[in-house]
Design an enzyme around this catalytic site. Structure first.
Site, PDB file in Angstrom:
ATOM      1  N   ASN A   1       0.831  -1.204   0.000  1.00 43.63           N
ATOM      2  CA  ASN A   1       0.000   0.000   0.000  1.00 43.63           C
ATOM      3  C   ASN A   1       0.863   1.251   0.000  1.00 43.63           C
ATOM      4  O   ASN A   1       1.871   1.319   0.709  1.00 43.63           O
ATOM      5  CB  ASN A   1      -0.929   0.007   1.222  1.00 43.63           C
ATOM      6  CG  ASN A   1      -1.835  -1.210   1.234  1.00 43.63           C
ATOM      7  OD1 ASN A   1      -1.980  -1.871   0.208  1.00 43.63           O
ATOM      8  ND2 ASN A   1      -2.430  -1.505   2.363  1.00 43.63           N
TER       9      ASN A   1
ATOM     10  N   HIS B   1       6.000  -0.793  -2.653  1.00 45.82           N
ATOM     11  CA  HIS B   1       5.620  -0.083  -3.884  1.00 45.82           C
ATOM     12  C   HIS B   1       5.744   1.438  -3.761  1.00 45.82           C
ATOM     13  O   HIS B   1       5.121   2.169  -4.535  1.00 45.82           O
ATOM     14  CB  HIS B   1       4.192  -0.470  -4.303  1.00 45.82           C
ATOM     15  CG  HIS B   1       4.094  -1.862  -4.843  1.00 45.82           C
ATOM     16  ND1 HIS B   1       2.913  -2.580  -4.901  1.00 45.82           N
ATOM     17  CD2 HIS B   1       5.042  -2.693  -5.359  1.00 45.82           C
ATOM     18  CE1 HIS B   1       3.145  -3.778  -5.421  1.00 45.82           C
ATOM     19  NE2 HIS B   1       4.427  -3.877  -5.702  1.00 45.82           N
TER      20      HIS B   1
ATOM     21  N   CYS C   1      11.655  13.259  -9.828  1.00 38.59           N
ATOM     22  CA  CYS C   1      11.776  13.937 -11.124  1.00 38.59           C
ATOM     23  C   CYS C   1      11.594  12.870 -12.206  1.00 38.59           C
ATOM     24  O   CYS C   1      12.257  11.826 -12.176  1.00 38.59           O
ATOM     25  CB  CYS C   1      13.142  14.613 -11.247  1.00 38.59           C
ATOM     26  SG  CYS C   1      13.397  15.333 -12.882  1.00 38.59           S
TER      27      CYS C   1
ATOM     28  N   CYS D   1      14.673  21.062 -12.171  1.00 40.96           N
ATOM     29  CA  CYS D   1      14.977  21.209 -13.604  1.00 40.96           C
ATOM     30  C   CYS D   1      13.812  21.776 -14.419  1.00 40.96           C
ATOM     31  O   CYS D   1      13.974  22.059 -15.597  1.00 40.96           O
ATOM     32  CB  CYS D   1      15.417  19.874 -14.196  1.00 40.96           C
ATOM     33  SG  CYS D   1      14.071  18.674 -14.321  1.00 40.96           S
TER      34      CYS D   1
ATOM     35  N   GLY E   1      -5.027  -9.261   3.144  1.00 40.58           N
ATOM     36  CA  GLY E   1      -5.721  -8.317   2.270  1.00 40.58           C
ATOM     37  C   GLY E   1      -5.022  -8.043   0.954  1.00 40.58           C
ATOM     38  O   GLY E   1      -5.096  -6.942   0.426  1.00 40.58           O
TER      39      GLY E   1
ATOM     40  N   SER F   1      -4.466  -9.625  -3.075  1.00 40.23           N
ATOM     41  CA  SER F   1      -4.956 -10.605  -4.055  1.00 40.23           C
ATOM     42  C   SER F   1      -3.846 -11.558  -4.484  1.00 40.23           C
ATOM     43  O   SER F   1      -4.101 -12.531  -5.191  1.00 40.23           O
ATOM     44  CB  SER F   1      -5.540  -9.883  -5.282  1.00 40.23           C
ATOM     45  OG  SER F   1      -4.535  -9.093  -5.883  1.00 40.23           O
TER      46      SER F   1
ATOM     47  N   GLU G   1     -11.597 -13.521   0.274  1.00 38.47           N
ATOM     48  CA  GLU G   1     -11.856 -14.578  -0.716  1.00 38.47           C
ATOM     49  C   GLU G   1     -10.565 -15.346  -0.998  1.00 38.47           C
ATOM     50  O   GLU G   1      -9.475 -14.856  -0.700  1.00 38.47           O
ATOM     51  CB  GLU G   1     -12.396 -13.955  -2.010  1.00 38.47           C
ATOM     52  CG  GLU G   1     -11.438 -12.936  -2.593  1.00 38.47           C
ATOM     53  CD  GLU G   1     -12.036 -12.104  -3.715  1.00 38.47           C
ATOM     54  OE1 GLU G   1     -13.268 -12.019  -3.821  1.00 38.47           O
ATOM     55  OE2 GLU G   1     -11.242 -11.552  -4.488  1.00 38.47           O
TER      56      GLU G   1
ATOM     57  N   ALA H   1     -10.030  -8.501   7.300  1.00 30.97           N
ATOM     58  CA  ALA H   1      -8.779  -8.376   8.063  1.00 30.97           C
ATOM     59  C   ALA H   1      -9.028  -7.736   9.419  1.00 30.97           C
ATOM     60  O   ALA H   1      -8.491  -8.185  10.440  1.00 30.97           O
ATOM     61  CB  ALA H   1      -7.786  -7.534   7.262  1.00 30.97           C
TER      62      ALA H   1
END
Ligand code: OAD
Length: 258
Positions: A104, A121, A129, A157, A193, A195, A221, A237
């Site tokens: 997340n 991530h 930049c 820049c 939580g 997939s 699921e 969760a």
């Protein structure tokens, strides 16, 4: 209500665990109101995340991609950490060796006070930049909402800024990858939580199992890894983590406290 036996088994494992690693995905923030990627609320306008979260989409239409991120930043800014975040934050203090690897980008684990978070991530609150100009740092915090102009520009820049997140088709920072694969060597590994469809994050659960961890999944699921892990619990969760946490807090529930 989750099968009490399964909860008891996890409580028992956690009661004797020294090292615990948790992998979280969008489902952990669903109760906070952050839309998941592959759920029914996962589209923005008519776009799917996979069609916007790519370098190609940004190169073609930075305005559109930034509008989507602006919308997500605004939405997340109004969300609060909930029970699942709170339980995991308390576990980061409870266990000697605790690592939380999150896919997340919302920052809600950090806002809940979780220690030792690996942002697999990146963060929606950071920017980079786009052209990687020489003067700009690799990435930096930027919590301005809304930007005075969209797309925003690099203060170093004058080129374009991009979100400090990992997009489809991009590699994970090697240091983050290494820390994550080190952390899968633990007593108990929980995938919560997610997939388990996006690699390499999705590979961490099986890597943990191969390294000898007791592996547990918590999801609404079944997922591609459900049948491969030691225990798969179906449910929210926030509910299941609260049940496990209550079990852990019972004095000497299994003859050994944490
Ligand atoms: P997904 O949207 O793919 O999956 C969310 C998962 O959470 C689903 O399996 C749901 O069943 C589950 N879920 C939803 N609500 C839940 C709840 N209350 N309790 C438990 N489970 C719940 O999100 P991720 O797996 O996080 O990557 O997606 C992985 C990556 O794909 C993201 O980090 C992002 C995305 O595109 C990049 O942007 C690179």
């Amino acid at each position: 209500m989750q099968d009490a036996n399964a909860i008891d088994r996890i409580v028992k494992k956690l009661s004797s665990a020294r090292s615990v690693t948790v992998l979280t995905g969008a489902g952990v923030s669903a109760a906070s109101g952050v839309p998941t990627f592959r759920g029914k609320d996962g589209r923005w306008k008519s776009y799917r995340a996979e069609s916007l979260a790519t370098p190609e989409a940004f190169a073609e239409n930075p305005q559109l991609v930034w509008e989507w991120y602006q919308w997500r930043r605004q939405l997340i800014a109004n969300c609060e950490p909930k029970k699942a975040h709170e339980v995991l934050a308390s576990w980061s203090r409870r266990f000697d060796d605790f690592t939380l690897i999150t896919q997340n980008v919302d920052g809600l684990h950090e806002r809940a006070g979780t220690g030792n978070v690996i942002r697999f991530h990146g963060s929606i609150w950071e920017v980079r930049c786009w052209s990687g100009c020489r003067d700009a740092p690799d990435r930096w915090l930027n919590e301005i909402i809304p930007f005075p102009e969209v797309p925003p520009h690099c203060p170093y820049c004058g080129g374009l800024l991009r979100p400090g997140v990992v997009w489809f088709g991009e590699g994970i920072d090697p240091e983050i990858l290494e820390r994550s694969f080190v952390a899968v060597t633990c007593d108990v590994f929980l995938a919560i939580g997610t997939s388990s469809r996006v690699h390499p994050a999705a590979s961490l659960s099986n890597a943990a199992k191969a390294a000898g961890a007791t592996t547990v999944e918590i999801n609404l699921e079944p997922t591609p890894v459900s049948s491969q892990l030691n225990l798969s619990l179906e449910g929210a969760a926030e509910t299941i983590l609260e049940q496990i946490d209550q079990g852990l807090s019972k004095p000497n529930a299994f003859g050994k406290g944490i």
